[in-house]
Design a protein around this motif. Structure first.
Motif, PDB file in Angstrom:
ATOM      1  N   TRP A   1       4.889   3.756   1.376  1.00  0.00           N
ATOM      2  CA  TRP A   1       6.182   4.666   0.797  1.00  0.00           C
ATOM      3  C   TRP A   1       5.804   6.169   1.454  1.00  0.00           C
ATOM      4  CZ3 TRP A   1       9.677   5.386  -2.590  1.00  0.00           C
ATOM      5  CH2 TRP A   1       9.952   6.493  -3.342  1.00  0.00           C
ATOM      6  N   GLU A   2       4.708   6.536   1.611  1.00  0.00           N
ATOM      7  CA  GLU A   2       4.475   7.738   2.228  1.00  0.00           C
ATOM      8  C   GLU A   2       5.300   7.854   3.796  1.00  0.00           C
ATOM      9  OE1 GLU A   2       0.573   9.760   0.545  1.00  0.00           O
ATOM     10  OE2 GLU A   2       0.253   8.052   1.833  1.00  0.00           O
ATOM     11  N   SER A   3       5.187   6.779   4.199  1.00  0.00           N
ATOM     12  CA  SER A   3       5.747   6.852   5.566  1.00  0.00           C
ATOM     13  C   SER A   3       7.400   6.219   5.708  1.00  0.00           C
ATOM     14  CB  SER A   3       5.149   5.723   6.440  1.00  0.00           C
ATOM     15  OG  SER A   3       5.261   4.709   6.042  1.00  0.00           O
TER      16      SER A   3
ATOM     17  N   PRO B   1       0.867  -1.148  -0.122  1.00  0.00           N
ATOM     18  CA  PRO B   1       0.251   0.132  -0.148  1.00  0.00           C
ATOM     19  C   PRO B   1       0.675   1.198  -0.129  1.00  0.00           C
ATOM     20  CG  PRO B   1      -1.139  -1.662   1.291  1.00  0.00           C
ATOM     21  CD  PRO B   1       0.380  -2.259   0.991  1.00  0.00           C
ATOM     22  N   TYR B   2       0.275   2.264  -0.825  1.00  0.00           N
ATOM     23  CA  TYR B   2       0.945   3.355  -0.942  1.00  0.00           C
ATOM     24  C   TYR B   2       1.367   4.333   0.034  1.00  0.00           C
ATOM     25  CZ  TYR B   2       2.582   7.716  -3.192  1.00  0.00           C
ATOM     26  OH  TYR B   2       3.371   8.858  -3.711  1.00  0.00           O
ATOM     27  N   SER B   3       0.676   3.917   1.476  1.00  0.00           N
ATOM     28  CA  SER B   3       0.866   4.630   2.668  1.00  0.00           C
ATOM     29  C   SER B   3       2.249   4.231   3.375  1.00  0.00           C
ATOM     30  CB  SER B   3      -0.223   4.194   3.710  1.00  0.00           C
ATOM     31  OG  SER B   3      -0.313   2.849   3.718  1.00  0.00           O
TER      32      SER B   3
END
Length: 400
Positions: free
Chosen positions: A168-170, A164-166
């Protein structure tokens, strides 16, 4: 009075150290270098190049501190009229924040502590050395150079993970490691081969830890290690790439805790785990004719390297040069031979005599791909990278 820097390269059971004059001369050889080895074992040793190895007496409750104190005492006694202006540390993980050498203060140290879960086999030991010196010599400049920094040039598609892209954001991404070794290769190969080194290059850093780096124009464009130093190639005691389903099975069906699983993957896998006898390829080659598990371990080790070289070649659209470095890569002709035989489909051919002699160029004149052996020099690279920062900090250094 000469200004000097001490470079510390800390591992889980050893500390390599080297002293360099500053500013750095063209010559890559340090004034002297050495190693405290087997720090956590039964018979730790201390050695300096050109001198006899001695037994190192350590406090078993704090063996790392004793080894660091021995290195510091030796350095002070050898400095003479020179002065130590800084200590430079190879730090494995700089996270998503540190891409250049950083002067260490308490904020930087706190950041680096937060990366321990990403590199539990290495990060804690460099930080222990840093903290020990902060306590003993708070005024002494300390600089961290990061193994992840060279891979900052990886394209976004190489850094991302298919979760999940989250994530990458973290900051959950592929970082890459062995960066000081690869950065040194980018310097040494350009010096030795000129423009020929600016093509499609794969460097194989093969030691107790192992990885590959694909370079174009001497910059990292892909690498086998990713989020952690467990990824990619099979290693001495580390597994390399593994189906995540295996991990779920071990935790759910075999009831392994995260700590037990971590120990298995970092310390009980790789060549040691498959062979059941050793993480040293030399010992396995000696035993493989009579020991099927030693044979299997070496076959799997070579197969994984061949597979990953093929994958990186495809990503780059071709291969101009394959370079071997680090302990196994620089000194193990038979493994180089087996790996290159597996890559013969690329038109790659070795010169057996050059390979056996560990010469800088070991490919045959008929080979479509140049094959090289290039010693790495992580300590010099760290000193070289830190030099501009040292110059910018202040001309008023505190000597030891």
């Amino acid at each position: 009075m000469n200004d000097c820097v001490l470079v510390l390269n800390c591992g889980s059971s050893s500390i390599k150290f080297a002293l360099f004059n500053m500013p750095l001369p063209l010559q890559r050889t340090p004034l002297w270098s050495g190693k405290a080895d087997g720090i956590t074992g039964a018979t730790p040793t201390f050695s300096v190049s050109g001198q006899a190895t001695e037994t190192l007496t350590v406090d078993t409750a704090a063996p790392y501190h004793a080894a660091l104190q021995r290195i510091r005492d030796y350095t002070v006694n050898r400095l003479g009229s020179s002065r130590l202006i800084a200590v430079i540390h190879r730090v494995v993980h700089g996270g998503a924040k540190y891409f250049s050498p950083a002067r260490i203060d308490h904020q930087v140290l706190a950041d680096l502590r937060s990366y321990i879960p990403l590199a539990p086999l290495h990060q804690p030991f460099s930080l222990e050395a840093i903290e020990s010196l902060l306590d003993a010599r708070p005024g002494l400049i300390q600089i961290a150079c990061f193994d992840t920094a060279f891979h900052h040039t990886l394209p976004r598609v190489e850094k991302m993970l298919p979760i999940p892209y989250s994530a990458w954001e973290s900051g959950i991404q592929r970082y890459g490691f062995h960066g000081l070794s690869y950065e040194y290769m980018s310097v040494a190969l350009a010096e030795r081969y000129g423009d020929a080194a600016r093509g499609n290059i794969i460097v194989a850093h093969l030691g107790s830890g192992a990885s590959l780096c694909a370079m174009q124009n001497l910059r990292s464009v892909a690498t086998t290690m990713g989020f952690s130093a467990l990824d990619g190639l099979m290693m001495g005691t580390r597994c390399g790439s593994l189906d995540p389903g295996v991990l779920l099975y071990l935790m759910e069906a075999k009831h392994l805790s995260s700590q037990q699983l971590g120990h298995l993957l970092y310390h009980e896998s790789g060549l040691l785990g498959v062979s059941g006898m050793s993480s040293d390829p030399r010992e396995l080659i000696s035993a493989e004719s009579d020991n099927p598990r030693a044979f299997d371990a070496l076959a799997l080790y070579v197969r994984r390297i061949v597979r990953e070289v093929g994958a990186l070649t495809a990503v780059m659209g071709g291969l101009d040069m394959l370079v071997f470095t680090a302990g196994i890569g620089e000194h193990h002709a038979e493994l180089r031979n087996r790996i290159c035989k597996g890559l013969s489909f690329l038109g790659l051919k070795l010169d057996p005599q050059c390979n056996q002699s560990n010469l800088p160029l070991i490919s045959s004149p008929q080979s479509n791909v140049a094959v090289a052996v290039e010693p790495t020099n992580e300590e010099w690279m760290a000193a070289s990278l830190a030099q501009p920062l040292l110059a910018a900090i202040s001309i008023h250094f505190q000597a030891v």
